[in-house]
Design an enzyme around this catalytic site. Sequence first.
Site, PDB file in Angstrom:
ATOM      1  N   PRO A  88     -74.725 -59.398  53.451  1.00 48.74           N
ATOM      2  CA  PRO A  88     -75.073 -59.377  52.140  1.00 48.74           C
ATOM      3  C   PRO A  88     -75.024 -58.102  51.339  1.00 48.74           C
ATOM      4  O   PRO A  88     -74.925 -57.952  50.162  1.00 48.74           O
ATOM      5  CB  PRO A  88     -76.218 -60.016  51.764  1.00 48.74           C
ATOM      6  CG  PRO A  88     -76.468 -60.596  53.410  1.00 48.74           C
ATOM      7  CD  PRO A  88     -75.705 -60.021  54.311  1.00 48.74           C
ATOM      8  N   GLU A 115     -79.947 -63.762  61.989  1.00 47.32           N
ATOM      9  CA  GLU A 115     -80.784 -62.670  61.609  1.00 47.32           C
ATOM     10  C   GLU A 115     -79.724 -61.372  61.114  1.00 47.32           C
ATOM     11  O   GLU A 115     -78.506 -61.273  60.955  1.00 47.32           O
ATOM     12  CB  GLU A 115     -81.098 -62.222  63.134  1.00 47.32           C
ATOM     13  CG  GLU A 115     -80.190 -62.357  64.189  1.00 47.32           C
ATOM     14  CD  GLU A 115     -80.440 -63.668  64.934  1.00 47.32           C
ATOM     15  OE1 GLU A 115     -81.343 -63.557  65.709  1.00 47.32           O
ATOM     16  OE2 GLU A 115     -79.466 -64.639  64.987  1.00 47.32           O
ATOM     17  N   ARG A 153     -52.583 -64.549  53.467  1.00 49.76           N
ATOM     18  CA  ARG A 153     -51.423 -64.914  52.525  1.00 49.76           C
ATOM     19  C   ARG A 153     -50.652 -64.005  52.149  1.00 49.76           C
ATOM     20  O   ARG A 153     -49.518 -63.853  51.477  1.00 49.76           O
ATOM     21  CB  ARG A 153     -51.944 -65.841  51.341  1.00 49.76           C
ATOM     22  CG  ARG A 153     -53.352 -65.304  50.694  1.00 49.76           C
ATOM     23  CD  ARG A 153     -53.625 -66.124  49.595  1.00 49.76           C
ATOM     24  NE  ARG A 153     -52.613 -66.628  48.569  1.00 49.76           N
ATOM     25  CZ  ARG A 153     -52.188 -65.774  47.486  1.00 49.76           C
ATOM     26  NH1 ARG A 153     -52.619 -64.721  47.549  1.00 49.76           N
ATOM     27  NH2 ARG A 153     -51.441 -66.148  46.735  1.00 49.76           N
ATOM     28  N   ASP A 168     -47.239 -58.177  43.006  1.00 48.28           N
ATOM     29  CA  ASP A 168     -47.422 -57.157  41.763  1.00 48.28           C
ATOM     30  C   ASP A 168     -47.673 -58.267  40.716  1.00 48.28           C
ATOM     31  O   ASP A 168     -48.762 -58.316  39.981  1.00 48.28           O
ATOM     32  CB  ASP A 168     -46.678 -56.303  41.458  1.00 48.28           C
ATOM     33  CG  ASP A 168     -46.560 -55.425  42.453  1.00 48.28           C
ATOM     34  OD1 ASP A 168     -45.749 -54.542  42.611  1.00 48.28           O
ATOM     35  OD2 ASP A 168     -47.596 -55.246  43.165  1.00 48.28           O
TER      36      ASP A 168
END
Length: 243
Positions: A88, A115, A153, A168
């Site tokens: 996180p 944990e 991908r 692009d």
Amino acid sequence: MKIDVLTLFPEMFEGVFSASIMKKAADKGKATFRAVNFRDYAEGKHKVVDDYPYGGGAGMVLKPQPLFDAVDDLKKTAENPRVILMCPQGERYTQQKAEELSKEKHLIFLCGHYEGYDERVRQHLVTDEISIGDYVLTGGELGAMVVADSVVRLLPGVLGNEDSAVQDSFSSGLLEHPHYTRPADFRGMKVPDVLLSGNHKHIDEWRREESLKRTLERRPDLLELIELTKEEQQQINSWKIRK
Ligand code: JFH
């Protein structure tokens, strides 16, 4: 590209690695996938992977030894992998990071569960710390799947895009314009006339405008990041005023 995942739950990856684009990438030889249980590297009869936190407190901490030994082992079969810690506290994951990672030869994902990690894993084993968003998962596995999927991908030849220039146009930085297919009238819901006009200049202009409108409405933060023409900037300002 070689993609290895260190996890206590390798079975979570069976479905993702063996379906759709990931499967296709593997079948075409563009990527290899492996999910390895790092408990197999834990020392002792009971193969313990976690322990109490120094200084006390709730929860357990993943021991450094199994992760260091597992990564050392995986490194034997490759050169200079990116070692990615899912957590996180990591940098927020973006398409730009996906493009950066897609240029690598070898990715190793470290996925904890329940944990936290011993800080020495962060400092001496890991090259990147990634968070897929500001919400709390029960472990790193779903994040690793998200990152692996978005990277695979982009590999040349996986979606049929042999050259990377194709990408692009996919990343204009705006949200996509609306799409329609047949019929032109579905239960009274009509396709916009401009799309049936055959006038490709008008169609391109309509699509660009719809992209801008939708981005202003839903993700105004994205507009700060891209280059707009003076006309587009004026158009956006007039929409803002009209609201
Ligand atoms: C993971 C976990 C709670 C502590 C305040 C916020 C978090 C970890 C391994 C990634 C994203 C994750 C993620 C990744 C790996 C692990 C569970 C629960 C806390 C304090 C830390 C274990 C979670 N983007 N979200 N979640 N956990 N709290």
